[in-house]
Motif scaffolding. Structure first.
Motif, mmCIF file in Angstrom:
data_model
loop_
_atom_site.group_PDB
_atom_site.id
_atom_site.type_symbol
_atom_site.label_atom_id
_atom_site.label_comp_id
_atom_site.label_asym_id
_atom_site.label_seq_id
_atom_site.Cartn_x
_atom_site.Cartn_y
_atom_site.Cartn_z
ATOM 1 N N TYR A 64 0.842 -1.189 0.000
ATOM 2 C CA TYR A 64 0.000 0.000 0.000
ATOM 3 C C TYR A 64 0.886 1.252 0.000
ATOM 4 O O TYR A 64 1.188 1.821 1.033
ATOM 5 C CB TYR A 64 -0.922 0.012 1.222
ATOM 6 N N SER A 65 1.306 1.663 -1.155
ATOM 7 C CA SER A 65 2.205 2.818 -1.238
ATOM 8 C C SER A 65 1.482 4.129 -0.920
ATOM 9 O O SER A 65 2.130 5.123 -0.592
ATOM 10 C CB SER A 65 2.839 2.902 -2.627
ATOM 11 N N SER A 66 0.149 4.117 -1.015
ATOM 12 C CA SER A 66 -0.580 5.348 -0.720
ATOM 13 C C SER A 66 -0.596 5.654 0.775
ATOM 14 O O SER A 66 -0.844 6.792 1.170
ATOM 15 C CB SER A 66 -2.012 5.254 -1.247
ATOM 16 N N VAL A 67 -0.323 4.674 1.628
ATOM 17 C CA VAL A 67 -0.335 4.868 3.066
ATOM 18 C C VAL A 67 1.021 5.378 3.560
ATOM 19 O O VAL A 67 1.165 5.794 4.706
ATOM 20 C CB VAL A 67 -0.729 3.541 3.778
ATOM 21 N N THR A 68 2.009 5.405 2.700
ATOM 22 C CA THR A 68 3.333 5.902 3.074
ATOM 23 C C THR A 68 3.264 7.343 3.548
ATOM 24 O O THR A 68 4.011 7.752 4.441
ATOM 25 C CB THR A 68 4.293 5.802 1.861
ATOM 26 N N GLY A 69 2.349 8.106 2.993
ATOM 27 C CA GLY A 69 2.174 9.500 3.391
ATOM 28 C C GLY A 69 1.773 9.656 4.844
ATOM 29 O O GLY A 69 2.089 10.667 5.488
ATOM 30 N N ILE A 70 1.082 8.661 5.396
ATOM 31 C CA ILE A 70 0.698 8.731 6.811
ATOM 32 C C ILE A 70 1.945 8.673 7.690
ATOM 33 O O ILE A 70 2.075 9.414 8.662
ATOM 34 C CB ILE A 70 -0.291 7.598 7.162
ATOM 35 N N GLY A 71 2.883 7.808 7.335
ATOM 36 C CA GLY A 71 4.139 7.731 8.086
ATOM 37 C C GLY A 71 4.941 9.020 7.981
ATOM 38 O O GLY A 71 5.458 9.533 8.981
#
Length: 100
Positions: A64-71
């Motif tokens: 899930y590369s779109s969740v990288t922004g949360i980190g």
């Protein structure tokens, strides 16, 4: 002569007591600043570690590369929390120094 000497020593004792009281008051003010800085440090550090763990987990383990922004956002939030805490402590200290 002993009366004048006694009066001088009483004045010096009063001055020393006054300086001790001022120093104790400053120490209590500094303790409150240190408490706030420690709280900001631990909260910011915890959020930073959580953000790094989220980023590394999402980047290397999941797809899930779109969740990288949360980190990344969590890491930036930790930096913001720490900087705002330091700014607030510094501004509070300057305001109290100006009032005196």
């Amino acid at each position: 002569m002993s009366g004048k000497f006694r009066k001088t020593t009483e004045i010096l004792d009063d001055f020393v007591n006054l300086m001790n009281n001022i120093q104790k008051r400053r120490m209590s003010e500094m303790e409150s600043y240190v408490k706030i800085l420690n709280a900001v440090k631990y909260i910011g550090g915890t959020v930073l570690i959580i953000g790094i763990v989220i980023f590394l987990y999402v980047f290397f383990v999941t797809d899930y590369s779109s969740v990288t922004g949360i980190g990344i956002g969590t890491v930036m939030g930790a930096a913001f929390i720490f900087l705002m805490g330091v700014f607030l402590v510094a501004s509070e200290e300057m305001v109290t120094k100006i009032k005196k």
